[in-house]
Every structure is written in C-alpha cells, then in structure tokens.
Design a protein around this motif. Structure first.
Motif, mmCIF file in Angstrom:
data_model
loop_
_atom_site.group_PDB
_atom_site.id
_atom_site.type_symbol
_atom_site.label_atom_id
_atom_site.label_comp_id
_atom_site.label_asym_id
_atom_site.label_seq_id
_atom_site.Cartn_x
_atom_site.Cartn_y
_atom_site.Cartn_z
ATOM 1 N N UNK A 1 4.864 9.254 0.564
ATOM 2 C CA UNK A 1 5.461 8.865 -0.713
ATOM 3 C C UNK A 1 5.017 7.490 -1.171
ATOM 4 N N UNK A 2 4.338 6.764 -0.292
ATOM 5 C CA UNK A 2 3.869 5.425 -0.622
ATOM 6 C C UNK A 2 2.361 5.347 -0.424
ATOM 7 N N UNK B 1 1.096 -2.010 -3.361
ATOM 8 C CA UNK B 1 1.961 -0.950 -2.848
ATOM 9 C C UNK B 1 2.538 -0.169 -4.020
ATOM 10 N N UNK B 2 2.606 1.142 -3.860
ATOM 11 C CA UNK B 2 3.223 2.007 -4.870
ATOM 12 C C UNK B 2 4.074 3.043 -4.159
ATOM 13 N N UNK B 3 5.342 3.131 -4.546
ATOM 14 C CA UNK B 3 6.246 4.102 -3.946
ATOM 15 C C UNK B 3 6.750 5.065 -5.002
ATOM 16 N N UNK C 1 6.748 2.976 -8.565
ATOM 17 C CA UNK C 1 7.006 1.535 -8.647
ATOM 18 C C UNK C 1 5.938 0.806 -7.840
ATOM 19 N N UNK C 2 5.235 -0.102 -8.521
ATOM 20 C CA UNK C 2 4.138 -0.831 -7.899
ATOM 21 C C UNK C 2 4.544 -2.268 -7.621
ATOM 22 N N UNK C 3 3.852 -2.879 -6.676
ATOM 23 C CA UNK C 3 4.024 -4.294 -6.411
ATOM 24 C C UNK C 3 2.763 -4.824 -5.746
ATOM 25 N N UNK C 4 2.649 -6.161 -5.712
ATOM 26 C CA UNK C 4 1.559 -6.776 -4.978
ATOM 27 C C UNK C 4 0.527 -7.503 -5.805
ATOM 28 N N UNK C 5 0.523 -7.319 -7.110
ATOM 29 C CA UNK C 5 -0.443 -8.022 -7.930
ATOM 30 C C UNK C 5 -0.194 -9.525 -7.914
#
Length: 121
Positions: A76-77, A21-23, A5-9
């Motif tokens: 993991x991240x 960020x990717x977890x 699961x990515x975020x931040x774009x």
C-alpha cells in the motif's frame, strides 16, 4: 474513496538524496501498479518509475542508476529513493496508482497531490 498521500519533497543540493513516500488508503480491493511521475515547470508530466504488482519495474532513462522504487510488504506504500540528484530533477513529483476499489469491476487511476523536489545550490 481512495486517497494517495505523498511526503518527502524538499530543497536539496546537487548530489544529495531524498526519499519520497506515498501511501494509499481507502476501500481498496487490489492494486495493479504504483509509481511516480514528475512535472517540471513548462513541461509535460512524465513517468519516473513504476512498480507493477507482478514485480515488473520500469525507470525512465534519465533516472536509471540513481533512483530506486520499492513497496512495503502490504503493497500500500511506494517509496522513491533518489540519489545523486541533479538540478534537472527539479519538479513536482506525483504518486500514481492503479487500483480497484470495493464496488468497482475495473481498475482506475489515482493521483496524489504532488510534492515539490528542488535541486539547487
């Protein structure tokens, strides 16, 4: 089942910064590598940065000195700190991980859903 699961774009002006960020989660036994690829419209997906579990780090020439990849202590991240962004950095950024899951004898490649980074004034 393994998920990334990515975020931040986001939309950012030239010269600005973003942190992606990717977890990874799921039935994970171990990691071989985690990293980031990107795909601009009409282009092939390309490697941006990769962190291998032995601490080997690789960057594409186009981002060296501007982007930094790192991982948390649990491994993991994965993060991608992007500084001094340029319009040519505009792309969908994909998290990539090579993971061995429970019940599997081999490592497999997993991809996140992608997060859009747009650099424009």
């Amino acid at each position: 089942q393994v998920q990334l699961v990515e975020s931040g774009g986001d939309l950012v002006q030239p010269g600005g910064s973003l942190r992606l960020t990717c977890t990874a989660s799921g039935n994970i036994v171990g990691f071989n590598a985690m990293g980031w690829f990107r795909q601009a419209q009409g282009n092939r997906r390309e490697l941006v940065a990769r962190h291998i579990t032995d601490d080997t780090i690789t960057y594409s020439d186009s981002v060296k000195g501007r982007f930094t990849i790192s991982r948390d202590s649990a491994m993991t991240t994965v993060y991608l700190q992007m500084n001094n962004l340029r319009p040519e950095d505009t792309a969908v950024y994909y998290c990539n991980a090579i993971i061995r899951s429970y019940g599997s004898d081999s490592y497999q490649t997993y991809w996140g859903q992608g997060t859009q980074v747009t650099v424009s004034s």
